[in-house]
Design a protein around this motif. Structure first.
Motif, PDB file in Angstrom:
ATOM      1  N   LEU A  38      35.269  46.297  40.394  1.00  0.00           N
ATOM      2  CA  LEU A  38      36.432  46.681  39.151  1.00  0.00           C
ATOM      3  C   LEU A  38      38.136  45.887  39.811  1.00  0.00           C
ATOM      4  O   LEU A  38      38.836  46.894  38.496  1.00  0.00           O
ATOM      5  N   VAL A  53      38.518  52.373  28.450  1.00  0.00           N
ATOM      6  CA  VAL A  53      38.138  53.394  29.446  1.00  0.00           C
ATOM      7  C   VAL A  53      39.371  54.543  29.639  1.00  0.00           C
ATOM      8  O   VAL A  53      40.985  54.927  29.839  1.00  0.00           O
ATOM      9  N   PHE A  79      29.248  55.378  28.522  1.00  0.00           N
ATOM     10  CA  PHE A  79      28.854  54.866  27.907  1.00  0.00           C
ATOM     11  C   PHE A  79      29.010  54.994  26.598  1.00  0.00           C
ATOM     12  O   PHE A  79      27.680  55.654  26.305  1.00  0.00           O
ATOM     13  N   VAL A  84      34.209  54.161  27.984  1.00  0.00           N
ATOM     14  CA  VAL A  84      33.573  53.983  29.487  1.00  0.00           C
ATOM     15  C   VAL A  84      34.628  55.442  29.666  1.00  0.00           C
ATOM     16  O   VAL A  84      35.541  55.331  30.064  1.00  0.00           O
ATOM     17  N   TRP A 128      27.634  48.493  39.702  1.00  0.00           N
ATOM     18  CA  TRP A 128      28.470  49.569  38.342  1.00  0.00           C
ATOM     19  C   TRP A 128      29.688  48.740  37.928  1.00  0.00           C
ATOM     20  O   TRP A 128      30.557  48.357  36.649  1.00  0.00           O
ATOM     21  N   VAL A 132      31.124  47.482  34.181  1.00  0.00           N
ATOM     22  CA  VAL A 132      31.829  48.149  33.347  1.00  0.00           C
ATOM     23  C   VAL A 132      32.887  46.648  32.474  1.00  0.00           C
ATOM     24  O   VAL A 132      32.644  47.064  31.024  1.00  0.00           O
TER      25      VAL A 132
END
Length: 688
Positions: free
Chosen positions: A132, A442, A499, A516, A571, A575
């Motif tokens: 991330l 997000v 999502f 998200v 994950w 994303v």
């Protein structure tokens, strides 16, 4: 009860601070001579003439060049896993337009959101390893309200340090960090600096009140207190007792001045937008749900470093932020003011939620507040006729505009307050403005909508309902979406990342961004502290930060899974798939197998999402790197913490605020009446 403070220059004459104290007050100024200072009209989607502020457009164009480099670095060797086209053939203008939404929730939201941003930061090696790290640098917008605005504002005024330095400080970098160890209103060991602290706050407010027709309210006091805790200038605990520190605890920092910072000039930060609500006497309709205070038909105002206003069609206009507080009529300035846009005042206004206790007719309000307000009127009424104390009052820059359409066209002043009092605690509305063309949002949701101070989907449902109150075509909300909080929670959407709107609309005019959604639903409860919290120990700050970091990086690992170190190994990839989805569609390339798999697990299509996750995709290994807070704090997730010492009962907080209101206006009334009451070396500044 008599409130006493030591006699001092500050207590005797707050309207005239000494020359070595940076002042909080705005000032009247000469209006620009090169053309009239006018309101910018935005146009509307319905008329196909909606425009953005040219300064915002310039910033976003430059920011997209950084996004291109950051996105390439973030995805790295995983690029072909998430994008089947030739990324290197794309231009900066082709990049996905990503917004980060930081919810309200005061200190709970501040710590949850800042830990999540740490999880998205490419400067954190662990976040990079988790997949991330780089999302923060790949974002173009960051929206916030209430506690979320503490982060977005303090981050840029501290010149974009790492998130751990922002919160916990770093002596080498000259960053003192957030002062959460100190009570918002009672700083120092056992509150020993409270008297000097209050005296200095009141001196600041007195300077503003004496500078002209600038009403002072509790939102001013709240904003000044927040500035001590979140903005540059408070070096340590002892400095709470002084107002001669460099800058007097950000007393004169205007929000618009952030455009002069190097980090701003280098476009290293997503473009910030803060949301503020208005308590309008003209808004129609009932509040949303059982907890709403303001109707959804009321205008929601945006605040950027350049402008203040709204894209809602009834207004569709913005005033230049450096001239907030000026008198306008029909869109043209009549009398100009500078320095009203104090940074602390504006984040204090976005989080000034005390009106809810009045609007809900709380017994504590009727029994304690009204007698206090009556006494304030006795002291101060002739100087602030019928002034509400639970809002921030500012001259209405849109006076006499859109006559008969704009709800407050005939109001000379606006009563501004917490951006979540219409229940829209997730500040996604600006990211749905069509001209901004946002591809993905997000949403970091730290709303306290349940008895456990956790989200229930209510905020998103409020914005969905808001979209219906606006003229058709103003904004588009992702579909499908649950119809109620009961459905939202029964489907498990409150307790896991999900999502929304993955497939988009068939008609490009009706398109919407991918959401998200990452809720602050800590199965251990550590991060879900009360909205009423005014102080947090360093140990508990660490616990909350660490657990929030884990919630951001773990993905879906099953409902109520208390093993916070367990995470979905894909994950970060998932994303990224959501972030680039709209770009992929525009470029006409095929969705990759990895993204198809991710969407099957994370995209909401109306189905229940509480199932058992694929165990082959779960891991408890974080590699050999340290975790979220690398040094000097331990990063292991916490299962429990004792917050009782630091969490105030809401009635106790309101009682404290009542006392402060009495103190504030007692001082103002005494000073303006030029009465002097001394007793044994102390000055009586208020009674109740």
């Amino acid at each position: 009860m008599v409130v006493l403070f030591p006699v001092s220059d500050a207590a005797t004459s707050p309207a005239a601070p000494s020359s070595n104290i940076t002042t909080y007050s705005p000032a009247y100024a000469t209006c620009p001579t090169s053309g009239n200072l006018v309101i910018r009209r935005t146009g509307t989607p319905q008329a196909d003439n909606q425009t953005l502020d040219p300064n915002e457009v310039e910033y976003i164009i430059s920011r997209q060049k950084i996004v291109q480099t950051s996105l390439r670095s973030w995805l790295g060797n995983s690029m072909s896993t998430v994008y089947s086209g030739n990324f290197d053939a794309l231009s900066a203008a082709d990049m996905p337009n990503v917004g980060l939404s930081l919810s309200g929730g005061d200190l709970r939201a501040a710590l949850f959101n800042v830990a999540a941003l740490h999880a998205f930061d490419s400067r954190n090696e662990t976040s990079v390893a988790m997949g991330l790290g780089g999302l923060l640098q790949s974002s173009t917008y960051i929206t916030a309200l209430s506690g979320g605005s503490y982060i977005s504002t303090s981050l840029i005024f501290n010149e974009f340090p790492t998130l751990t330095h922002l919160v916990f400080g770093n002596d080498t970098a000259g960053i003192s960090g957030w002062q959460l160890l100190e009570d918002i209103f009672q700083p120092g060991p056992s509150g020993q600096y409270e008297q000097a602290f209050f005296a200095h706050l009141l001196e600041d407010l007195g300077a503003k009140r004496s500078a002209g027709d600038f009403p002072v309210t509790f939102c001013d006091l709240w904003g000044r207190a927040l500035a001590y805790h979140f903005l540059p200038g408070t070096e340590d605990t002892a400095s709470f007792a002084s107002n001669t520190t460099a800058g007097n605890h950000a007393a004169a920092i205007s929000y618009s001045s952030m455009t002069q910072l190097e980090s701003w000039k280098n476009h290293t930060y997503p473009f910030p937008i803060v949301l503020i609500d208005v308590n309008s006497p003209n808004a129609q309709g009932e509040p949303f749900g059982d907890t709403g205070v303001l109707p959804l038909t009321s205008v929601v105002y945006e605040l950027t470093p350049y402008e203040f206003g709204s894209y809602e069609p009834q207004l569709a206009a913005f005033a230049p932020l450096p001239y907030l507080g000026s008198t306008f009529s029909g869109g043209t300035a009549q009398k100009c003011v500078n320095s009203f846009d104090n940074a602390g005042l504006l984040i204090g206004t976005s989080s000034c939620d005390f009106h809810m206790y009045n609007a809900t007719n709380s017994p504590f309000w009727t029994q304690e507040f009204m007698p206090m307000i009556n006494q304030i009127e006795e002291y101060f009424g002739k100087y602030q006729l019928e002034q509400e104390m639970d809002v921030m009052s500012v001259a209405n820059p849109f006076y006499k505009m859109n006559v008969g359409t704009y709800q407050d066209w005939n109001e000379t002043a606006l009563s501004l307050l917490d951006g979540s009092l219409d229940v829209e605690n997730d500040p996604i509305l600006p990211l749905l403005v069509k001209k901004r063309n946002v591809d993905a949002v997000v949403i970091l949701d730290s709303s306290g909508e349940t008895s456990e101070e956790k989200p229930s989907g209510l905020s998103l449902l409020a914005t969905q309902a808001k979209s219906v109150t606006l003229p058709p075509g103003t904004i588009n909300f992702p579909m499908p979406f649950p119809n109620s909080t009961d459905e939202f929670m029964s489907l498990g959407l409150h307790a896991r990342p999900v999502f929304f709107g993955c497939d988009g609309a068939n008609n490009t005019n009706d398109n919407y961004p991918v959401f998200v959604y990452i809720p602050n639903d800590d199965p251990t409860g550590v991060t879900n502290i009360s909205t009423s919290t005014l102080q947090i120990s360093t140990e508990n700050q660490t616990d909350i930060f660490n657990n929030a970091y884990h919630l951001a990086v773990r993905g879906y690992v099953g409902i109520n899974n208390t093993k916070l170190e367990q995470h979905d190994t894909e994950w970060g990839i998932c994303v990224a798939c959501a972030i680039i989805e709209r770009m992929r569609v525009r470029q006409g390339v095929t969705r990759t197998d990895a993204c198809t798999s991710c969407f099957s697990r994370y995209c909401f299509t109306g189905q229940n999402m509480t199932g058992i996750p694929d165990s082959t995709k779960l891991s408890t290994s974080y590699s050999s790197l340290d975790l979220s807070i690398q040094d000097p704090l331990n990063a292991s997730p916490s299962s429990s913490s004792d917050y009782d010492t630091f969490v105030r009962n809401e009635y106790i907080i309101i009682g404290l605020l009542v006392g402060i209101l009495a103190l504030l206006f007692g001082v103002g009334g005494v000073l303006l009446r030029k009465t002097k009451v001394a007793r044994s070396g102390y000055k009586a500044v208020g009674t109740y």
